[in-house]
Scaffold this active site. Structure first.
Site, PDB file in Angstrom:
ATOM      1  N   GLU A 189      84.475  10.016 -28.314  1.00  0.00           N
ATOM      2  CA  GLU A 189      84.963   9.040 -29.306  1.00  0.00           C
ATOM      3  C   GLU A 189      85.844   7.979 -28.663  1.00  0.00           C
ATOM      4  O   GLU A 189      87.003   7.826 -29.040  1.00  0.00           O
ATOM      5  CB  GLU A 189      85.826   9.753 -30.353  1.00  0.00           C
ATOM      6  CG  GLU A 189      85.103  10.505 -31.400  1.00  0.00           C
ATOM      7  CD  GLU A 189      86.081  11.351 -32.246  1.00  0.00           C
ATOM      8  OE1 GLU A 189      87.284  11.080 -32.259  1.00  0.00           O
ATOM      9  OE2 GLU A 189      85.593  12.297 -32.868  1.00  0.00           O
ATOM     10  N   PRO A 190      85.370   7.247 -27.682  1.00  0.00           N
ATOM     11  CA  PRO A 190      86.244   6.251 -27.068  1.00  0.00           C
ATOM     12  C   PRO A 190      86.350   4.982 -27.911  1.00  0.00           C
ATOM     13  O   PRO A 190      85.349   4.502 -28.451  1.00  0.00           O
ATOM     14  CB  PRO A 190      85.560   5.947 -25.738  1.00  0.00           C
ATOM     15  CG  PRO A 190      84.124   6.242 -26.004  1.00  0.00           C
ATOM     16  CD  PRO A 190      84.042   7.293 -27.072  1.00  0.00           C
ATOM     17  N   GLY A 191      87.549   4.473 -28.018  1.00  0.00           N
ATOM     18  CA  GLY A 191      87.759   3.198 -28.690  1.00  0.00           C
ATOM     19  C   GLY A 191      88.183   2.157 -27.668  1.00  0.00           C
ATOM     20  O   GLY A 191      87.440   1.240 -27.322  1.00  0.00           O
ATOM     21  N   ARG A 192      89.390   2.369 -27.130  1.00  0.00           N
ATOM     22  CA  ARG A 192      89.986   1.405 -26.210  1.00  0.00           C
ATOM     23  C   ARG A 192      89.049   1.006 -25.065  1.00  0.00           C
ATOM     24  O   ARG A 192      88.895  -0.171 -24.746  1.00  0.00           O
ATOM     25  CB  ARG A 192      91.245   2.029 -25.596  1.00  0.00           C
ATOM     26  CG  ARG A 192      91.995   1.117 -24.647  1.00  0.00           C
ATOM     27  CD  ARG A 192      93.073   1.896 -23.877  1.00  0.00           C
ATOM     28  NE  ARG A 192      93.799   2.804 -24.696  1.00  0.00           N
ATOM     29  CZ  ARG A 192      94.929   2.505 -25.354  1.00  0.00           C
ATOM     30  NH1 ARG A 192      95.456   1.330 -25.236  1.00  0.00           N
ATOM     31  NH2 ARG A 192      95.527   3.419 -26.101  1.00  0.00           N
ATOM     32  N   TYR A 234     105.297   0.420 -28.112  1.00  0.00           N
ATOM     33  CA  TYR A 234     105.209   1.447 -27.050  1.00  0.00           C
ATOM     34  C   TYR A 234     105.765   0.960 -25.718  1.00  0.00           C
ATOM     35  O   TYR A 234     105.523   1.612 -24.690  1.00  0.00           O
ATOM     36  CB  TYR A 234     103.748   1.837 -26.783  1.00  0.00           C
ATOM     37  CG  TYR A 234     102.860   2.024 -27.968  1.00  0.00           C
ATOM     38  CD1 TYR A 234     103.051   3.085 -28.849  1.00  0.00           C
ATOM     39  CD2 TYR A 234     101.781   1.166 -28.198  1.00  0.00           C
ATOM     40  CE1 TYR A 234     102.198   3.264 -29.934  1.00  0.00           C
ATOM     41  CE2 TYR A 234     100.929   1.346 -29.269  1.00  0.00           C
ATOM     42  CZ  TYR A 234     101.148   2.395 -30.132  1.00  0.00           C
ATOM     43  OH  TYR A 234     100.294   2.567 -31.194  1.00  0.00           O
ATOM     44  N   CYS A 283     111.396 -12.650 -36.173  1.00  0.00           N
ATOM     45  CA  CYS A 283     112.846 -12.593 -36.305  1.00  0.00           C
ATOM     46  C   CYS A 283     113.403 -11.234 -35.869  1.00  0.00           C
ATOM     47  O   CYS A 283     114.024 -10.534 -36.658  1.00  0.00           O
ATOM     48  CB  CYS A 283     113.151 -12.871 -37.771  1.00  0.00           C
ATOM     49  SG  CYS A 283     114.848 -13.173 -38.070  1.00  0.00           S
ATOM     50  N   GLU A 284     113.092 -10.823 -34.662  1.00  0.00           N
ATOM     51  CA  GLU A 284     113.616  -9.566 -34.129  1.00  0.00           C
ATOM     52  C   GLU A 284     113.792  -9.712 -32.625  1.00  0.00           C
ATOM     53  O   GLU A 284     112.918 -10.295 -31.958  1.00  0.00           O
ATOM     54  CB  GLU A 284     112.627  -8.402 -34.360  1.00  0.00           C
ATOM     55  CG  GLU A 284     112.409  -8.101 -35.804  1.00  0.00           C
ATOM     56  CD  GLU A 284     112.051  -6.646 -36.085  1.00  0.00           C
ATOM     57  OE1 GLU A 284     112.329  -5.769 -35.241  1.00  0.00           O
ATOM     58  OE2 GLU A 284     111.500  -6.414 -37.167  1.00  0.00           O
ATOM     59  N   TYR A 318      93.370  -2.241 -30.151  1.00  0.00           N
ATOM     60  CA  TYR A 318      94.652  -2.070 -30.822  1.00  0.00           C
ATOM     61  C   TYR A 318      95.475  -3.351 -30.780  1.00  0.00           C
ATOM     62  O   TYR A 318      96.697  -3.330 -30.698  1.00  0.00           O
ATOM     63  CB  TYR A 318      95.425  -0.877 -30.225  1.00  0.00           C
ATOM     64  CG  TYR A 318      94.603   0.385 -30.252  1.00  0.00           C
ATOM     65  CD1 TYR A 318      94.295   1.009 -31.451  1.00  0.00           C
ATOM     66  CD2 TYR A 318      94.075   0.936 -29.075  1.00  0.00           C
ATOM     67  CE1 TYR A 318      93.506   2.147 -31.491  1.00  0.00           C
ATOM     68  CE2 TYR A 318      93.276   2.075 -29.107  1.00  0.00           C
ATOM     69  CZ  TYR A 318      92.997   2.674 -30.311  1.00  0.00           C
ATOM     70  OH  TYR A 318      92.210   3.794 -30.358  1.00  0.00           O
TER      71      TYR A 318
END
Ligand code: LLP
Length: 418
Positions: free
Chosen positions: A271-274, A314, A344-345, A373
């Site tokens: 199930e690879p996504g990245r 992360y 604004c952070e 992602y």
């Protein structure tokens, strides 16, 4: 590597400045050949045994990219009703969709059952719910095989510190429920976590998982999950996952399993996504201000944490290239700089104290490895619009594959004024 953009020919016949001028910034840009090549590679992770790769669409669920996965012969996994609906819309038949939710209400499981989509249950409680909805049915159970891996503790999804899966010590309880509802566990699935370049923990999890699989007499599928990493430090020549070596070591483990299971083997799945999409996507953003604050240099861009959440969430590293008047700026005479967004952070940073070539107001920054992602985790924070997405097609031309949001889109969920 001095420039990924130049060395990979990422923009094909197009110039990044023209794309930025035509669609505005920030804009996600994808390269079709790059994505298809990675999809082909995951389809070949196992070649000796019955095997089917499943693209995990949480990494990137743009409809055009889903259609590429379909054309490349991949199946797909979905985490939500929304993802199942998108896959059906893209043309995936139900037998090519695998629903891997956690903590969902009756309606999402019902949707899968009504559409003949195989469901994975992540806890004994959810298995019980499936039994009530679909007595006599077939399902998968997600097992925590005890080994986790990943680039950050937030994305390690097996082992002792995670909410996912049925713990090995609870596996026997599965059968009390399956007996009660006459359910067949036709599949078991696991996912160790996300982004590893050393496959060792994954392979160890595969061994554990195959040992646990012996408890399930009716398996038609065994799904080992995804997590294959990509080199986020490519400008510093970080080596990619060695797919050839991975393939060999993976098949050696399966050889042992096959030898002790003469006759029909289950279909193995991943199930690879990245891995499929990360390197095939970049973000172009504009530099609007360059300034000094207490001795630190800041380049302020329109790529905020609303556009790319990974660095804030992360502390993830993304390589960044600078483009001036359509040309990639050479990586020399480096100076340390913070590259920030327009949110604004203070945590709204793409990088901190990063050695970069000189950056000027009006430059474009190109954030690499943003295909996974990236857009899928973007938000409307600070009431900003989600970016447009553009594809560099195999013939080198560009095509809009998702328009930028409008304020009308954003306000559409509010009730009408009386
Ligand atoms: N299967 C399951 C059940 C998953 O939970 C995931 C990812 C995948 C497959 C695909 O994993 P991949 O091959 O893409 O690593 N947002 C984080 C990554 C979260 C991954 C969550 N689950 C990031 O940006 O690093």
């Amino acid at each position: 590597m001095n420039s990924f953009i130049l060395e990979s020919g990422f923009f094909g016949k197009c110039n990044p400045e023209e794309i930025a001028a035509k669609y505005g910034t920030p804009v996600y840009v994808y390269n079709e050949d790059n994505i298809r090549a990675h999809m082909k590679a995951v389809a070949e992770v196992i070649s000796k045994y019955p095997f089917r790769a499943n693209y995990s669409i949480k990494a990137n669920s743009n409809l055009s990219i889903l259609k590429m996965a379909l054309e490349e012969g991949l199946n797909a996994d979905a985490l939500s009703e929304g993802e199942m609906r998108l896959l059906l819309k893209a043309g995936f038949t139900p037998d090519r969709i695998f629903f891997v939710p956690n903590n969902v209400d009756r309606s999402e499981i019902q949707f899968a059952v009504d559409h003949d989509i195989m469901v994975s249950l992540d806890s004994l409680e959810q298995l019980e719910l499936f039994g009530q909805i679909n007595p006599g049915g077939k399902c998968s159970v997600r097992i925590n095989s005890g080994v986790g891996a990943g680039h950050h503790e937030k994305v390690v999804t097996a082992g002792k510190k995670t909410k996912f899966g049925v713990a090995e010590e609870d596996v026997d309880k599965i059968f009390d429920i399956t007996k009660k509802y006459n359910i067949t566990v036709a599949e078991i699935n696991q996912h160790v976590g996300s982004q590893y370049l050393d496959p060792e923990p994954f392979l160890q999890a595969v061994e554990n998982f195959l040992r646990i699989s012996e408890k399930f007499p009716d398996l038609e599928y065994i799904d080992f999950g995804g997590g294959y990493g990509i080199p986020y430090h490519k400008l510093d020549d970080e080596a990619p996952l060695d797919m050839e070596d991975f393939h060999k070591r993976f098949e050696l483990i399966l050889d042992k399993y096959a030898a002790s299971h003469p006759g029909k083997l289950p279909l193995f799945k991943n199930e690879p996504g990245r891995y499929c999409v990360a390197e095939g996507g970049v973000i172009l953003g504009r530099v609007y201000a360059v300034k000094q604050n207490s001795g630190k240099k800041y380049a302020g861009t329109d790529i905020g944490m609303n556009v790319l959440a990974r660095p804030t969430l992360y502390d993830s590293w993304h390589d960044i290239e600078v483009i001036r008047k359509g040309e990639v700026v050479e990586r020399k005479d480096m100076e340390e700089i913070y590259i920030t967004g327009n949110i604004c952070e203070s945590g709204d940073l793409l990088c901190k104290d990063r050695p970069m070539p000189h950056i000027e107001q009006g430059d474009l920054v190109c954030v690499l490895d943003a295909g996974a992602y990236g857009y899928s985790m973007s938000s409307n924070y600070n009431t900003r619009l989600r970016a447009a997405e553009v594809l560099i097609t195999s013939d080198g031309s560009e095509k809009l594959i998702r328009r930028r949001e409008t304020f009308e889109d954003l306000f559409a969920c509010f009730p009408e004024e009386d």
